[in-house]
Design a protein around this motif. Structure first.
Motif, PDB file in Angstrom:
ATOM      1  N   THR A  36      -1.758   2.316   7.352  1.00  0.00           N
ATOM      2  CA  THR A  36      -0.094   2.985   6.225  1.00  0.00           C
ATOM      3  C   THR A  36       0.027   3.957   7.047  1.00  0.00           C
ATOM      4  OG1 THR A  36      -1.181   3.842   5.292  1.00  0.00           O
ATOM      5  CG2 THR A  36      -0.290   1.790   4.747  1.00  0.00           C
ATOM      6  N   GLY A  37       0.864   4.588   7.059  1.00  0.00           N
ATOM      7  CA  GLY A  37       1.562   6.119   8.133  1.00  0.00           C
ATOM      8  C   GLY A  37       2.896   5.457   8.182  1.00  0.00           C
ATOM      9  N   LEU A  96       0.149  -1.185  -0.470  1.00  0.00           N
ATOM     10  CA  LEU A  96      -0.375   0.161  -0.082  1.00  0.00           C
ATOM     11  C   LEU A  96       0.590   1.453   0.033  1.00  0.00           C
ATOM     12  CD1 LEU A  96      -3.397  -1.169   2.093  1.00  0.00           C
ATOM     13  CD2 LEU A  96      -2.965  -1.563  -0.086  1.00  0.00           C
ATOM     14  N   ALA A  97       2.574   1.109   0.129  1.00  0.00           N
ATOM     15  CA  ALA A  97       3.440   1.842   0.189  1.00  0.00           C
ATOM     16  C   ALA A  97       2.536   3.310  -1.321  1.00  0.00           C
ATOM     17  CB  ALA A  97       4.698   1.957   0.568  1.00  0.00           C
ATOM     18  N   GLY A  98       2.889   4.588  -1.013  1.00  0.00           N
ATOM     19  CA  GLY A  98       2.496   5.707  -2.493  1.00  0.00           C
ATOM     20  C   GLY A  98       1.195   6.104  -1.824  1.00  0.00           C
ATOM     21  N   ARG A  99       0.515   4.767  -2.052  1.00  0.00           N
ATOM     22  CA  ARG A  99      -1.509   5.367  -2.214  1.00  0.00           C
ATOM     23  C   ARG A  99      -1.427   6.517  -1.278  1.00  0.00           C
ATOM     24  NH1 ARG A  99      -4.067   2.124  -4.998  1.00  0.00           N
ATOM     25  NH2 ARG A  99      -6.270   2.566  -3.760  1.00  0.00           N
ATOM     26  N   LEU A 119       9.234  -1.236  -1.351  1.00  0.00           N
ATOM     27  CA  LEU A 119       7.442  -1.199  -2.177  1.00  0.00           C
ATOM     28  C   LEU A 119       7.241  -2.237  -2.660  1.00  0.00           C
ATOM     29  CD1 LEU A 119       8.191   1.831  -5.135  1.00  0.00           C
ATOM     30  CD2 LEU A 119       6.459   1.239  -3.049  1.00  0.00           C
ATOM     31  N   LEU A 120       6.171  -2.871  -3.007  1.00  0.00           N
ATOM     32  CA  LEU A 120       5.348  -4.303  -3.735  1.00  0.00           C
ATOM     33  C   LEU A 120       4.089  -3.432  -4.775  1.00  0.00           C
ATOM     34  CD1 LEU A 120       5.264  -7.046  -2.019  1.00  0.00           C
ATOM     35  CD2 LEU A 120       3.166  -6.387  -3.330  1.00  0.00           C
ATOM     36  N   ARG A 121       4.690  -4.664  -5.704  1.00  0.00           N
ATOM     37  CA  ARG A 121       3.668  -4.290  -6.716  1.00  0.00           C
ATOM     38  C   ARG A 121       2.895  -5.604  -6.655  1.00  0.00           C
ATOM     39  NH1 ARG A 121       3.039  -0.355  -4.616  1.00  0.00           N
ATOM     40  NH2 ARG A 121       3.856   1.865  -5.774  1.00  0.00           N
ATOM     41  N   VAL A 122       2.155  -5.747  -7.417  1.00  0.00           N
ATOM     42  CA  VAL A 122       1.306  -7.242  -7.569  1.00  0.00           C
ATOM     43  C   VAL A 122       0.946  -6.864  -9.280  1.00  0.00           C
ATOM     44  CG1 VAL A 122      -0.417  -8.652  -7.473  1.00  0.00           C
ATOM     45  CG2 VAL A 122       0.378  -7.680  -5.845  1.00  0.00           C
TER      46      VAL A 122
END
Length: 387
Positions: free
Chosen positions: A177-178, A156-159, A381-384
């Motif tokens: 997150t935060g 969810l990083a960057g949302r 980061l993680l991207r699906v």
């Protein structure tokens, strides 16, 4: 690395498997989802498994039988997934196993027990297996749950705004997150709903199909207030719970002497799940809540939750490209990948551990286990992606 992720959660109904190609590049984990499948436990095994859960008592012979039978069931699921997704070969299997007991005393997690002997998986597939993820975090002073906190924080990083990942399994957990992410179990997800349905159907049904019973029933305000008085809900995070607390016996105790219709009981414990999730999230002020897990298939629960989130947008992980039924198995595939590369899989801010640790134990495959080259830096980061 081609990874099979295996997970069976606190609903104890099936083993979920995902196949993923996972690549760590420039501090970003790329997860290319190849496929997913689910294998229900055989009826006799599920019955013995449920009978062994708290408040049941078992002997060591039963523990041994369950460890073997669950391990064999996980091996069947891993073999099927490997053949279907990767043509019969993979480089790693990450097996969460089946949680049988999570030992929490005075707010501190003392130990945990997941059954499903990984040797059966390694022998069946010839592939190295990472298992027993939770114990290392507990040894480092953490709660050992929810271990999806690091996955969620990277995913969810960057949302925009403040995102919350919510999983509604037998137990519900959140990651918000935060600057400093927060993760904890909110309380029962489907656990008491399932218990209520099994109670009123004599065990013929195991869950509230499409939320029909909750929709028909009326919430009993007095019973709901009694349920909400449970001290767990006011304990500070990080915290974790399970069916050691929220089980059939717990429901029977709060219902003692009360005369309610079956549908009213289901409606009331559904309202409990909604209220405890919403109340837990309220002080954290998320702008969006991204739900996954079996609870997302209950439209009554989801509609009530959406109405109680104080303006936060509610959606499912499917809308972000991650199938809700496969999210936790995907998370453990990633945790296995991190372990194989010598990278920490825990997030101290989420579990309360003194430090981040490499999680799990490795059972070598037919050709042993070769440690991959260490990553230059931890992922950010993680991207699906879908293949």
């Amino acid at each position: 690395m081609r990874v099979i992720g295996l997970m069976s959660g606190t609903s104890h109904d099936a083993i979920d498997a995902v196949g993923a190609d996972i690549v760590l590049r420039d501090q970003t984990i790329h997860v290319y989802l190849i496929g997913q499948l689910s294998r229900p436990y055989p009826g006799s095994l599920r019955s013995e498994l449920i009978a062994a859960l708290p408040p049941g008592t078992v002997d060591m012979a039963t523990v041994c039988r369950l460890d073997t039978a669950i391990g064999q069931a996980f091996a069947d699921a891993a073999d099927a997934a490997m053949r279907e997704f990767f043509g019969g070969s993979a480089e790693l299997i990450a097996s969460h196993g089946q949680t049988m007991y999570h030992w929490v005393s005075d707010g501190t997690t003392r130990g945990t027990l997941q059954l499903g002997q990984p040797a059966w998986i390694a022998e069946r597939t010839g592939v190295p297996v990472v298992s027993d993820f939770r114990s290392r975090d507990i040894a480092a002073g953490g709660q050992g749950a929810p271990l999806v906190g690091l996955f969620d924080a990277l995913w969810l990083a960057g949302r925009p705004g403040r995102a919350a990942a919510l999983n509604i399994g037998g137990i519900a957990n959140v990651t918000v997150t935060g600057d400093q992410p927060v993760a904890f179990d909110t309380g029962p997800g489907n656990a008491l709903i399932d218990a209520a349905v099994e109670r009123c159907t004599g065990g013929c049904e195991h869950f509230d199909h499409a939320g029909v019973r909750a929709a028909r029933g009326q919430v009993d305000a007095q019973l709901l207030e009694i349920l909400l008085a449970e001290p767990y809900y006011r304990a500070p995070a990080p915290k974790t719970t399970g069916k050691e607390l929220f089980n059939h016996a717990y429901l029977e105790r709060v219902l003692d002497g009360r005369t309610l219709s079956a549908d009213d009981i289901v409606a009331t414990v559904t309202a409990l799940t909604v209220r405890t999730i919403a109340d837990a999230l309220a002080p954290l002020h998320p702008t969006e809540v991204i739900a996954s897990g079996g609870g997302t298939r209950n439209p009554t629960l989801m509609a009530l939750l959406g109405a109680h989130l104080d303006g936060a947008k509610l959606c499912t992980s499917d809308e972000l490209g991650l199938p809700s039924a496969a999210k936790e198995a995907t998370a453990f595939a990633v945790l296995g990948f991190l372990t194989a590369h010598g990278l920490a899989g825990s997030q101290p801010a989420c579990t309360g551990a003194k430090r981040a640790t490499v999680l799990g134990s490795i059972t070598p495959g037919a050709a042993g286990f070769t440690i991959p080259a260490a990553a230059a830096a931890a992922p950010q980061l993680l991207r699906v992606h879908h293949v």
